[in-house]
Design a protein around this motif. Sequence first.
Motif, PDB file in Angstrom:
ATOM      1  N   GLY A 127     -12.313  -1.752   4.412  1.00 62.66           N
ATOM      2  CA  GLY A 127     -12.512  -2.842   5.372  1.00 62.66           C
ATOM      3  C   GLY A 127     -12.513  -4.193   4.683  1.00 62.66           C
ATOM      4  N   ALA A 128     -13.210  -4.266   3.535  1.00 54.90           N
ATOM      5  CA  ALA A 128     -13.319  -5.548   2.828  1.00 54.90           C
ATOM      6  C   ALA A 128     -11.960  -6.003   2.304  1.00 54.90           C
ATOM      7  CB  ALA A 128     -14.322  -5.421   1.674  1.00 54.90           C
ATOM      8  N   ALA A 129     -11.124  -5.051   1.857  1.00 59.26           N
ATOM      9  CA  ALA A 129      -9.810  -5.402   1.301  1.00 59.26           C
ATOM     10  C   ALA A 129      -8.908  -5.991   2.385  1.00 59.26           C
ATOM     11  CB  ALA A 129      -9.158  -4.169   0.659  1.00 59.26           C
ATOM     12  N   VAL A 130      -8.999  -5.442   3.592  1.00 57.30           N
ATOM     13  CA  VAL A 130      -8.208  -6.002   4.692  1.00 57.30           C
ATOM     14  C   VAL A 130      -8.786  -7.359   5.110  1.00 57.30           C
ATOM     15  CG1 VAL A 130      -7.451  -5.653   7.086  1.00 57.30           C
ATOM     16  CG2 VAL A 130      -7.454  -3.722   5.460  1.00 57.30           C
ATOM     17  N   TYR A 131     -10.127  -7.435   5.143  1.00 56.64           N
ATOM     18  CA  TYR A 131     -10.823  -8.679   5.476  1.00 56.64           C
ATOM     19  C   TYR A 131     -10.413  -9.804   4.529  1.00 56.64           C
ATOM     20  CZ  TYR A 131     -14.918 -11.859   5.430  1.00 56.64           C
ATOM     21  OH  TYR A 131     -15.759 -12.942   5.434  1.00 56.64           O
ATOM     22  N   GLU A 132     -10.275  -9.460   3.247  1.00 52.98           N
ATOM     23  CA  GLU A 132      -9.886 -10.465   2.252  1.00 52.98           C
ATOM     24  C   GLU A 132      -8.398 -10.805   2.330  1.00 52.98           C
ATOM     25  OE1 GLU A 132     -11.657 -12.263   0.105  1.00 52.98           O
ATOM     26  OE2 GLU A 132     -13.598 -11.381   0.633  1.00 52.98           O
ATOM     27  N   GLY A 133      -7.617  -9.983   3.078  1.00 55.64           N
ATOM     28  CA  GLY A 133      -6.177 -10.196   3.157  1.00 55.64           C
ATOM     29  C   GLY A 133      -5.419  -9.613   1.981  1.00 55.64           C
ATOM     30  N   TRP A 134      -6.093  -8.738   1.221  1.00 58.10           N
ATOM     31  CA  TRP A 134      -5.426  -8.112   0.060  1.00 58.10           C
ATOM     32  C   TRP A 134      -4.517  -6.971   0.504  1.00 58.10           C
ATOM     33  CZ3 TRP A 134     -10.709  -7.489  -2.857  1.00 58.10           C
ATOM     34  CH2 TRP A 134     -11.163  -8.762  -3.286  1.00 58.10           C
ATOM     35  N   ALA A 135      -4.857  -6.363   1.625  1.00 54.03           N
ATOM     36  CA  ALA A 135      -4.057  -5.234   2.126  1.00 54.03           C
ATOM     37  C   ALA A 135      -3.755  -5.470   3.596  1.00 54.03           C
ATOM     38  CB  ALA A 135      -4.825  -3.926   1.948  1.00 54.03           C
ATOM     39  N   GLU A 136      -2.627  -4.902   4.027  1.00 54.76           N
ATOM     40  CA  GLU A 136      -2.217  -5.034   5.426  1.00 54.76           C
ATOM     41  C   GLU A 136      -2.943  -4.010   6.288  1.00 54.76           C
ATOM     42  OE1 GLU A 136       0.523  -6.947   6.897  1.00 54.76           O
ATOM     43  OE2 GLU A 136       0.208  -8.198   5.099  1.00 54.76           O
ATOM     44  N   SER A 137      -3.072  -2.822   5.724  1.00 54.98           N
ATOM     45  CA  SER A 137      -3.679  -1.734   6.498  1.00 54.98           C
ATOM     46  C   SER A 137      -4.774  -1.084   5.658  1.00 54.98           C
ATOM     47  CB  SER A 137      -2.621  -0.680   6.842  1.00 54.98           C
ATOM     48  OG  SER A 137      -2.247   0.001   5.648  1.00 54.98           O
ATOM     49  N   TYR A 138      -5.586  -0.290   6.358  1.00 49.29           N
ATOM     50  CA  TYR A 138      -6.670   0.404   5.660  1.00 49.29           C
ATOM     51  C   TYR A 138      -6.132   1.453   4.702  1.00 49.29           C
ATOM     52  CZ  TYR A 138      -9.169  -2.114   9.228  1.00 49.29           C
ATOM     53  OH  TYR A 138      -9.653  -3.113  10.009  1.00 49.29           O
ATOM     54  N   ALA A 139      -5.018   2.091   5.094  1.00 48.01           N
ATOM     55  CA  ALA A 139      -4.407   3.104   4.220  1.00 48.01           C
ATOM     56  C   ALA A 139      -3.902   2.433   2.943  1.00 48.01           C
ATOM     57  CB  ALA A 139      -3.260   3.795   4.950  1.00 48.01           C
TER      58      ALA A 139
END
Lengths: 520, 464
Positions: B114-126
């Motif tokens: 969740g945090a990685a998507v929140y930070e914009g580092w990843a597009e999706s949770y996968a």
Amino acid sequence: MITRTNIKSGEYYDSVTLMEVAQGLLELEGVVDAAVVMGTPANKGILAGADLLTPEAQAAVADDLVIAVRTESDEVAEQALALAETLLEETGKVSEEGGMLSPPKTMAEALKRLDGANMVLISVAGRYAGGVAHEALTQGQHVFLFSDNVTVEDEIALKELGREKGLLVMGPDAGTAIINGVALGFANAVPAGPVGVVAASGTGLQSETSSLARMGVGITQAIGTGGRDLKTAVGGIMMLEGLKALQVDPATKVLLLVSKPPAPGVAAKVLAQLGASEKPAVVCFLGGDPKIISAAGGIPAETLEEAAYLAAALAAGQDAESSLAQLAADNAKLQVEAQKLRARLQPGQKYFRGLFSGGTFCYETQLILKELGFKVISNAPVDKKLTMADSNDSVGHVVVDLGEDEFTVGRLHPMIDPTLRNRRIIQEAEDPETAVIFLDVVLGYGVHPDPAGSAVEAIQAARALAKAAGREVLFVASVCGTPGDPQNSVEQEAKLRAAGVQVLPTNAAATRLAGYILDF
Amino acid sequence: MAIQELFGQPLKAVNIGLESFTESLHDQGTAAVQVDWRPPLEGYVELTQTKDGIDVDAANAEALERIRTGRPLLVGMGIAREVIPGMGARMILHAGPPVEWERMCGPTRGAIMGAAVYEGWAESYAEAAEMAAAGEFEFDPCHHHATVGPMAGIVSPSMPVFIIKNETFGNVTYTTQNEGLGKVLRYGGYGDDVLKHLKWMETDLYPALASALAVTGPIDLRSLIAQALHMGDEVHNRNRAATSLLFRQITPAIIETSEKEVAQAVLKFIDSNDHFFLNLSMAALKAMLAAAEGINGSTVVTVMARNGTDFGIRLASMPDRWFTAPAPMVDGLWLPGYSEEDANPDIGDSSIAETGGCGGFAMAAAPAIVRFVGGTASLALSVTQEMYELTVGEHKFFTIPALNFRGTPLGIDVRKVMASGITPFINTGVAHKNPGIGMVGAGLVRAPKKCFVDAFAALKEISE
């Protein structure tokens, strides 16, 4: 008039506590007015109304604790502010009201709760017991160490620490003590009186104090030292310290020491200590040399029974000889009685089977039977050569100590749980060569609530079994205890007699009766 | 003292072992207390002095004094990457002792995704999970950065944090804003609604609180916790009173400094979240405990923390070493539809509460909580009473009305844990073991023995 304030920043207390503190300040002589409040605007208004709002108080915020006093002098103001600190500190002290405390989980907590505690009883597993005892001594507590399997190194360290601190270290493996009239471990209800006892044997201590009580003689203290105290390694530390304490104790008029024969060097030290007071001392080193005792100025006793008779006579101001004459007369009666009992046995019934819960009774019986000319084997033999091949299988004259390790691993001591002995009673009765089944019935605090009643069930079954086989087994028992014990010795003896058991007041007398029966 | 001085005094006995001995003493009318004794933990020996001759009791007394005289103030707010020391650009802080992605539990992984998507580092949770597994993010315990986080304890660089300063000693700690209950990041929840809420916390809640704090000035958290303990909180699993007290303190300033709609939303959120104060109590206690770090020879525990895989403790005398054991399962009550089988092992930095004399240690102050964690009111009293046997002393400011205002037990002494065989009690929430679900219950758990056995072994090394 002096007005002073103390601001304690960031200290929060509820208002009731603060009102109590203020009340405490007002009780101080010379305090005219006092307020202890949080520095809220409302409270500052109250301070202003009471003329206690100093500039410091005016500057206080809601999180600040304001202590304000008006006093007759500077000195009182200082005192009052200091008192406020003390009272605030005390608000957090434990209250034991209401009984809502859960049981303490540690010794430290228990000592905190029991104000004036002076004795710690320890019966935890041996590998922990040394550490627990050490903690108790460090806390200035006398120790009654019931646990066994404590290493001899630990025992020495504990007793040396006890000696240094002037504390009793009774045990390890101490079964019994009576301190200030209170029975510790397996001990009997006995009256107060002039005899002070130190014993390296729990059963020996119970036997002496109970026998004295039967003769109407009480004790001051009965100190148990644990069975290893008089070995060379330990050096009799606790018997010496106990003896010294009783020598200077004004209530103690007669000394009584009980032990198996100590190591020679240790015996010498203990006997030398006798010379430190004028008090007469009866010494029973069971099976030991009486001459060294006499030479040291002590009065030797050969059996536990004799020791009690001698001490009782001395306590009553009588001479020792007359009490021994009484014993001899009682003995003669036993021989007559034995003649009659012997007639009830069948040919082929010739052996003694002693089933003991008290180790020292087992030891004393072996010594007396040996004296009477019997060859007796045991799992706890006086002489190693007379060791039973199998503790569970009786061959010839046998005495079994059911309190020995092979019977107590994973089960309670036979004084608490007589199941094993009851089973053994049946087993011995099945043997056509068994003539006498011999029991010690030990009463007191901590032991089985009805040992005689429990034994009687087995005895009745055993008698029925023998009768069916065309013979009668004779039962001889001694009861160690007093009418004041929880089990009541009078009732216990009556139960045994009703079951056809020959009941004698001491183990020595009971052993002699059995010996005389078999002496053909 | 001499033995004969005992003669003639009333005998008063403590009995450790066979209970029948106590009964016999009572039958004789003698005062006697039975100890509910258990064996010491394996490896325990007496420990009074270090190799360098430092007296352990004196070191612990100093640790206790430092902890209980600390005065944590909420002084302001900031963004994690700008204020937390050592916070890397691609760093994610997590609760408990260090743990690599492979060994991370479900809720921690979920929160990281969740945090990685929140930070914009990843597009999706996968994708976030793949990147995490590939080592593209840096993971570090919160405790390595003077930070604490409840449950998964995830702090990523863009998150707003509270700044708490221990006024007495000058040290500073950090913690995130509490998200509320339900499906939230700290319980391993992720998804658009979770992120939307996190974003609102960043864009609305944070500025509102920060500007309000500028008006109120520093808020005294020690005083607030002290009051909350008198109002039925233990500030770990129950923060209702503390949250209300904070609400009273900041509401005028929020109304003064925020737009009406923002102020309404912010106040409604705080009012509806009984646990809003939890993160602040944690950071306050962390600030108090951290002041004792570095005291040579002290056997006092300054950190107890879990990452859902391991439970770890740290000591005042060895503040950089973790002593860990597998995180235990919580003995709990379950939310409707869930059971023990859904539960993740114990997780979160929130056991800093117990370490600092609150939470389970202050349970006697919070009898209402026992229903939530499955017990009776007398259990609340007995838990606190038991914990006194583990601690160096008592709190000066945190007191318990039901115990006649006795200070809460404070300063867990590893030696006392070892000697008594009693381990610390912790009140806690329980997360679902799988990522993306959230809270499933709450309950009680004991800190694992192994942490203390290992820590004690290390202490022995410095004392031999």
